[in-house]
Design a protein around this motif. Structure first.
Motif, PDB file in Angstrom:
ATOM      1  N   LEU A 104       9.877 -19.578   5.254  1.00 29.09           N
ATOM      2  CA  LEU A 104      11.275 -19.367   4.897  1.00 29.09           C
ATOM      3  C   LEU A 104      11.398 -18.192   3.933  1.00 29.09           C
ATOM      4  O   LEU A 104      10.499 -17.921   3.131  1.00 29.09           O
ATOM      5  CB  LEU A 104      11.849 -20.627   4.234  1.00 29.09           C
ATOM      6  CG  LEU A 104      11.811 -21.906   5.075  1.00 29.09           C
ATOM      7  CD1 LEU A 104      12.224 -23.095   4.221  1.00 29.09           C
ATOM      8  CD2 LEU A 104      12.711 -21.792   6.283  1.00 29.09           C
ATOM      9  N   LYS A 105      12.533 -17.509   4.015  1.00 34.70           N
ATOM     10  CA  LYS A 105      12.803 -16.439   3.056  1.00 34.70           C
ATOM     11  C   LYS A 105      12.960 -17.042   1.664  1.00 34.70           C
ATOM     12  O   LYS A 105      13.510 -18.127   1.497  1.00 34.70           O
ATOM     13  CB  LYS A 105      14.073 -15.684   3.452  1.00 34.70           C
ATOM     14  CG  LYS A 105      13.936 -14.881   4.737  1.00 34.70           C
ATOM     15  CD  LYS A 105      15.214 -14.125   5.038  1.00 34.70           C
ATOM     16  CE  LYS A 105      15.071 -13.304   6.314  1.00 34.70           C
ATOM     17  NZ  LYS A 105      16.309 -12.545   6.627  1.00 34.70           N
ATOM     18  N   ASP A 106      12.502 -16.310   0.667  1.00 29.58           N
ATOM     19  CA  ASP A 106      12.495 -16.819  -0.703  1.00 29.58           C
ATOM     20  C   ASP A 106      13.892 -17.207  -1.180  1.00 29.58           C
ATOM     21  O   ASP A 106      14.053 -18.158  -1.939  1.00 29.58           O
ATOM     22  CB  ASP A 106      11.900 -15.759  -1.639  1.00 29.58           C
ATOM     23  CG  ASP A 106      11.607 -16.309  -3.020  1.00 29.58           C
ATOM     24  OD1 ASP A 106      10.704 -17.156  -3.137  1.00 29.58           O
ATOM     25  OD2 ASP A 106      12.292 -15.906  -3.976  1.00 29.58           O
ATOM     26  N   GLU A 107      14.915 -16.490  -0.696  1.00 28.84           N
ATOM     27  CA  GLU A 107      16.285 -16.765  -1.131  1.00 28.84           C
ATOM     28  C   GLU A 107      16.759 -18.160  -0.712  1.00 28.84           C
ATOM     29  O   GLU A 107      17.637 -18.750  -1.343  1.00 28.84           O
ATOM     30  CB  GLU A 107      17.247 -15.720  -0.560  1.00 28.84           C
ATOM     31  CG  GLU A 107      17.009 -14.301  -1.072  1.00 28.84           C
ATOM     32  CD  GLU A 107      15.863 -13.599  -0.351  1.00 28.84           C
ATOM     33  OE1 GLU A 107      15.320 -14.195   0.602  1.00 28.84           O
ATOM     34  OE2 GLU A 107      15.522 -12.468  -0.750  1.00 28.84           O
ATOM     35  N   LEU A 108      16.162 -18.712   0.352  1.00 25.68           N
ATOM     36  CA  LEU A 108      16.619 -19.996   0.883  1.00 25.68           C
ATOM     37  C   LEU A 108      16.229 -21.174  -0.010  1.00 25.68           C
ATOM     38  O   LEU A 108      16.755 -22.273   0.160  1.00 25.68           O
ATOM     39  CB  LEU A 108      16.063 -20.216   2.292  1.00 25.68           C
ATOM     40  CG  LEU A 108      16.639 -19.321   3.395  1.00 25.68           C
ATOM     41  CD1 LEU A 108      15.951 -19.594   4.719  1.00 25.68           C
ATOM     42  CD2 LEU A 108      18.141 -19.533   3.529  1.00 25.68           C
ATOM     43  N   LYS A 109      15.317 -20.959  -0.948  1.00 27.50           N
ATOM     44  CA  LYS A 109      14.918 -22.067  -1.812  1.00 27.50           C
ATOM     45  C   LYS A 109      16.071 -22.544  -2.690  1.00 27.50           C
ATOM     46  O   LYS A 109      16.049 -23.653  -3.217  1.00 27.50           O
ATOM     47  CB  LYS A 109      13.730 -21.664  -2.688  1.00 27.50           C
ATOM     48  CG  LYS A 109      14.039 -20.640  -3.749  1.00 27.50           C
ATOM     49  CD  LYS A 109      12.887 -20.465  -4.744  1.00 27.50           C
ATOM     50  CE  LYS A 109      11.632 -19.978  -4.072  1.00 27.50           C
ATOM     51  NZ  LYS A 109      10.572 -19.638  -5.050  1.00 27.50           N
TER      52      LYS A 109
END
Length: 306
Positions: A113-118
């Protein structure tokens, strides 16, 4: 089996409700267990999280059995339950994720997953709770301005994979990067009749980060048959008649692991290798099935290169 005794519309509604309730129930459980894990990072909590994830997979199997009478899965090669795999697949519908998660023979499917999705509620917290890795990649421009960033994205992702490595999984990558539609196919001028152009960056990065962890590559081909032309709508209205998943088990050649972002020669060779695989997948679909979506015209004088 149940679909044989129900009207199509009722089977579709029931299947959709099962998938929705299944996701909500297990999603809330995973979220709550994630909060417990944040306070008490104990091994038993992680075990419970994976049990909840498997519960979600079981609910998906039930929903598919209700909504579609024929669900066929075939493997060319042996898949080990305790092994690690990189799974690549064509992408036709949001139902693809449900189908892949519902296959018992596959180790638990998980995603980069892209880091922003956390920071996205439920999605980010659930993925974090399940130990799924987050990617934070530096662009070529950022590296040019600050050379110290070179290689840091790989190291960051490797650190985020620490807990992820403790449980056998198959990392899912939809190589096309988007669902197949006739309009996208035409806009891309795709050299493939039934597929969009493959995007090599994601799979190359996964191999770079976890190449030594993987025991093999699973080349999955999804196909749906229905009485209509829209897979999702047909499933929810009981008109999806057949789901087929074919999986080719392949070895991962050592030459497929390298620095895709910085090594131009490696990048070119990797793209060529992936395009060969994609032509083989396209030929398999053309040989065995007529496409569910409208037939797209062949693109003349195409080379298949990205």
């Amino acid at each position: 089996m149940l679909k044989r005794f129900l009207p199509n519309w009722l089977a579709g509604i029931l299947a959709g409700c099962v998938l929705l309730v299944n996701t909500l129930v297990w999603g809330v459980i995973v979220f709550l267990l994630g909060l417990v894990k944040l306070v008490l990072p104990l091994h038993v909590v992680t075990v419970l999280l994976h049990s909840a994830y498997n519960g979600w997979r079981g609910g998906n199997r039930l929903g598919l059995k209700i909504g579609c009478e024929n669900f066929d899965v075939s493997f060319n090669g042996e898949v080990q339950k305790g092994a690690w795999y990189l799974l690549i697949s064509n992408h036709l519908s949001w139902l693809d994720i449900v189908v892949l998660s519902a296959v018992n023979e596959l180790p638990a499917p998980k995603f980069f997953l892209k880091d922003e999705l956390k920071y996205v509620p439920l999605i980010g917290s659930g993925a974090w709770a399940m130990g799924m890795p987050f990617m934070k990649r530096a662009s070529k421009e950022q590296i040019a301005k600050n050379p110290k960033l070179k290689g840091m994205d790989v190291e960051r992702t490797k650190r985020s994979c620490h807990n992820f490595k403790q449980y056998p999984s198959c990392i899912v990558n939809f190589v096309e990067g988007s669902r197949f539609t006739a309009s996208k196919h035409q806009r891309q001028e795709s050299p493939f009749r039934h597929l969009l152009k493959p995007k090599a960056g994601g799979i190359a990065f996964a191999l770079q980060v976890l190449g030594e962890q993987f025991d093999g590559l699973l080349d999955a081909t999804l196909h749906y048959q229905s009485q209509g032309s829209h897979i999702c709508r047909d499933f929810l209205t009981g008109r999806l008649t057949h789901i087929e998943l074919s999986v080719e088990v392949r070895e991962i050649a050592p030459q497929l692991v390298g620095d895709y972002q910085q090594d131009k020669a490696f990048r070119v060779e990797f793209q060529k290798h992936l395009n060969v695989m994609w032509h083989q997948k396209d030929a398999l679909i053309a040989h065995n099935h007529a496409p569910v979506t409208e037939v797209c015209p062949d693109v003349a004088n195409s080379t298949g290169e990205l």
